[in-house]
Structures are given as C-alpha cells and as structure tokens.
Design a protein around this motif. Sequence first.
Motif, PDB file in Angstrom:
ATOM      1  N   TRP A  18      38.831  29.064  28.646  1.00 10.04           N
ATOM      2  CA  TRP A  18      39.718  30.005  27.961  1.00 10.04           C
ATOM      3  C   TRP A  18      40.566  30.736  29.007  1.00 10.04           C
ATOM      4  CZ3 TRP A  18      38.008  34.196  23.849  1.00 10.04           C
ATOM      5  CH2 TRP A  18      39.101  34.440  22.998  1.00 10.04           C
ATOM      6  N   PRO A  19      41.465  30.027  29.674  1.00  8.30           N
ATOM      7  CA  PRO A  19      42.256  30.644  30.745  1.00  8.30           C
ATOM      8  C   PRO A  19      43.166  31.766  30.269  1.00  8.30           C
ATOM      9  CG  PRO A  19      43.045  28.421  30.257  1.00  8.30           C
ATOM     10  CD  PRO A  19      41.752  28.584  29.548  1.00  8.30           C
ATOM     11  N   VAL A  39      35.874  40.119  43.201  1.00  7.83           N
ATOM     12  CA  VAL A  39      35.595  39.508  41.907  1.00  7.83           C
ATOM     13  C   VAL A  39      35.291  38.042  42.139  1.00  7.83           C
ATOM     14  CG1 VAL A  39      36.538  38.835  39.663  1.00  7.83           C
ATOM     15  CG2 VAL A  39      37.026  41.114  40.583  1.00  7.83           C
ATOM     16  N   ILE A  40      34.202  37.559  41.561  1.00  5.19           N
ATOM     17  CA  ILE A  40      33.846  36.143  41.631  1.00  5.19           C
ATOM     18  C   ILE A  40      33.955  35.569  40.230  1.00  5.19           C
ATOM     19  CG2 ILE A  40      32.047  34.437  42.093  1.00  5.19           C
ATOM     20  CD1 ILE A  40      31.896  37.767  43.847  1.00  5.19           C
ATOM     21  N   VAL A  41      34.914  34.684  40.017  1.00  9.12           N
ATOM     22  CA  VAL A  41      35.013  33.972  38.748  1.00  9.12           C
ATOM     23  C   VAL A  41      34.051  32.796  38.817  1.00  9.12           C
ATOM     24  CG1 VAL A  41      36.482  32.605  37.218  1.00  9.12           C
ATOM     25  CG2 VAL A  41      37.398  34.662  38.335  1.00  9.12           C
ATOM     26  N   CYS A  53      44.635  29.458  36.882  1.00  5.45           N
ATOM     27  CA  CYS A  53      44.718  30.877  36.570  1.00  5.45           C
ATOM     28  C   CYS A  53      44.177  31.728  37.716  1.00  5.45           C
ATOM     29  CB  CYS A  53      43.943  31.165  35.278  1.00  5.45           C
ATOM     30  SG  CYS A  53      43.852  32.914  34.818  1.00  5.45           S
ATOM     31  N   VAL A  54      43.043  31.315  38.264  1.00  4.97           N
ATOM     32  CA  VAL A  54      42.448  32.052  39.390  1.00  4.97           C
ATOM     33  C   VAL A  54      43.383  32.024  40.596  1.00  4.97           C
ATOM     34  CG1 VAL A  54      40.534  32.105  41.025  1.00  4.97           C
ATOM     35  CG2 VAL A  54      40.095  31.654  38.598  1.00  4.97           C
ATOM     36  N   GLU A  55      43.946  30.870  40.896  1.00  2.18           N
ATOM     37  CA  GLU A  55      44.849  30.762  42.045  1.00  2.18           C
ATOM     38  C   GLU A  55      46.074  31.642  41.858  1.00  2.18           C
ATOM     39  OE1 GLU A  55      44.222  29.403  44.895  1.00  2.18           O
ATOM     40  OE2 GLU A  55      42.258  28.768  44.143  1.00  2.18           O
ATOM     41  N   PRO A  64      39.588  40.750  47.108  1.00  2.91           N
ATOM     42  CA  PRO A  64      39.272  39.314  47.166  1.00  2.91           C
ATOM     43  C   PRO A  64      38.884  38.765  45.801  1.00  2.91           C
ATOM     44  CG  PRO A  64      38.194  40.497  48.950  1.00  2.91           C
ATOM     45  CD  PRO A  64      38.729  41.535  48.031  1.00  2.91           C
ATOM     46  N   LEU A  65      39.394  37.574  45.498  1.00  2.00           N
ATOM     47  CA  LEU A  65      39.057  36.870  44.265  1.00  2.00           C
ATOM     48  C   LEU A  65      38.523  35.496  44.646  1.00  2.00           C
ATOM     49  CD1 LEU A  65      39.125  36.644  41.147  1.00  2.00           C
ATOM     50  CD2 LEU A  65      41.466  35.766  41.364  1.00  2.00           C
ATOM     51  N   HIS A  66      37.268  35.223  44.275  1.00  2.39           N
ATOM     52  CA  HIS A  66      36.621  33.957  44.611  1.00  2.39           C
ATOM     53  C   HIS A  66      36.389  33.140  43.348  1.00  2.39           C
ATOM     54  CE1 HIS A  66      36.059  35.785  48.512  1.00  2.39           C
ATOM     55  NE2 HIS A  66      35.337  36.758  47.973  1.00  2.39           N
ATOM     56  N   TYR A  67      36.109  31.880  43.536  1.00  2.66           N
ATOM     57  CA  TYR A  67      35.933  30.971  42.399  1.00  2.66           C
ATOM     58  C   TYR A  67      34.837  29.973  42.713  1.00  2.66           C
ATOM     59  CZ  TYR A  67      37.105  27.268  39.011  1.00  2.66           C
ATOM     60  OH  TYR A  67      37.068  26.321  38.017  1.00  2.66           O
ATOM     61  N   VAL A  68      33.926  29.795  41.764  1.00  5.59           N
ATOM     62  CA  VAL A  68      32.886  28.776  41.902  1.00  5.59           C
ATOM     63  C   VAL A  68      32.725  28.110  40.539  1.00  5.59           C
ATOM     64  CG1 VAL A  68      31.022  30.446  41.447  1.00  5.59           C
ATOM     65  CG2 VAL A  68      30.519  28.300  42.628  1.00  5.59           C
TER      66      VAL A  68
END
Length: 279
Positions: A18-19, A39-41, A53-55, A64-68
Amino acid sequence: MTRPGLPRISVILLTYEWPDALDRVLFSLSRQLVFPHEVIVTDDGSGPETRDCVEHWRTLLPFPLHYVRQEDRGFRAAEARNRGVALSSGDYLLFLDGDCLVFKDFIARHQQLAESHWQVVGNRVLLNPHSTQLVLSQAINPLAWDWRAFLKARRKGWMNRLLPLLRLGDGRWRKRRSRKWRGAQSCNLGIWRDDFFAVNGFDEAFQGWGHEDADLVVRLIAHGCLRKDGHFAVPVLHLWHQENSRALNAKNIQRLEQTLGGALPSLAEKGVNQHLKKV
C-alpha cells in the motif's frame, strides 16, 4: 535532532502493498515538531512500488530512513517487525503501521511518556472508506484540522470517534492498568530497546493475522515491563482497509492462551535475535 536527555526513537514502520498509504504516513512523520532518530520501513513482501516510495522520501526527510524487506510468504508481521528492529540503532522502539497517520506532536509526546521499564500503549481513530480515499488523494489533510473541522467530519461519519484526540499530560493515572494486555496494538506501541530484547521481541510462531502484539505485551508484563496508557496523548489516524484473512486466527489465539497460562516462556523461542546478523 532529538531533545537532549530524551530517548532516541527508532520508528519501526510496518507496510505491505500500500505505497499510497505509506507515502501519507511518511509525510506525517516529516512534519514532526521533534524528529525521530530514524525510521525503518519494514516490508512484509511488497512489490517495487513500495521501495520506490521509500527512495523518494529518503531524499526529503531530515532524518535517516532505512528499508528492509522479506519475501512475501503470507502475513508475517512478527518477523517483519523483528527485522526492522534488528536494523535499528535507537534506544527506544516506536512501532507504527503503514496505514496510521501521526500528528505533529507524536514523537515528542512519546518521548515525554517514555519511562524505564514501562511500555506505552497508544490508541487510534478509525477513518471510513470515503475519508480514507480523500486522504490518499490529498484532497483533505486531517492532521491540520482544528476542532470544528473534526466535529464536522464526525457528524458526516468520516471517523468513528473524537475523544482519543484530546491531549492530557502525564500522571499516575496512566499506570492504573499496568498489567492489562487487552487493547494493546503494535500499530502504536512504544518499548525500550532493552526490554524488547529481554523477551527476544515478537514471537515469529505467530503467522497470519492476529495476536502477535498481545503476546508481546503479555510477555513484557511478565518480564516486569508494565503498561502505561498513551491515551489522550499519542493518537493515530488509521486509514480504512478491508480486513485481512482470519484463517490462522484460532491457532494464534491458542498460542496466546499458552502464553497467558504460563505454558510458554517470556523469551520468544524464535524472535529478534536471529536477525541481528542477517539484515
């Protein structure tokens, strides 16, 4: 920057396919009076639009915004959140869902309520399908409304209640339900990192929708990390969506009952520790 002397908050933001909603949640986090440490998505198996969306937001946010991401093998929220925590570095974990918008004082008030060996349980206001679509299309922004606008929206049936939007200060009354686990949800839950790791985080035996958050709260209470109500301080606006499948609900309830009855240890057998070197 976070305020000196207050916890560095890592927001663990769970999402799945659900971007558009994730975009609005990240927008709300970008407008905070006090920014989180990071924030870690944590993605439970979405397609490339979620990463895009995260990028996009990574270039815009002042923190900082991270993604896993984990593979899509059904609803595995417990494991996804554990993966997000393993990637985090703050000393306070704030669990939030990718369909929950936060007001500008959300991080600041969670910081103020944070207290050693207490978990802060927030609450939510549910939007209806119509108001949800208006939010997603950016036709309305309830986070900027005054009370008159909220009263008008409530009369239209756009949301289920207004009382959670009140703001009250800290006090002993917030601890009156210190051992109550019912009603605690991981869409708005603050926990000290040390307490979370002391019970090995979420129990990944919970798969499919339901009760992994209640199980965590029960085990935290057994460990000595008691409940502190965040009601009338840290509400979120929960976007409407169709219910997830309840196919594994009975199995999850059975496991929760084992935890409540003491048949399972407070330390999750398969929890966050296994992810510390894998993210």
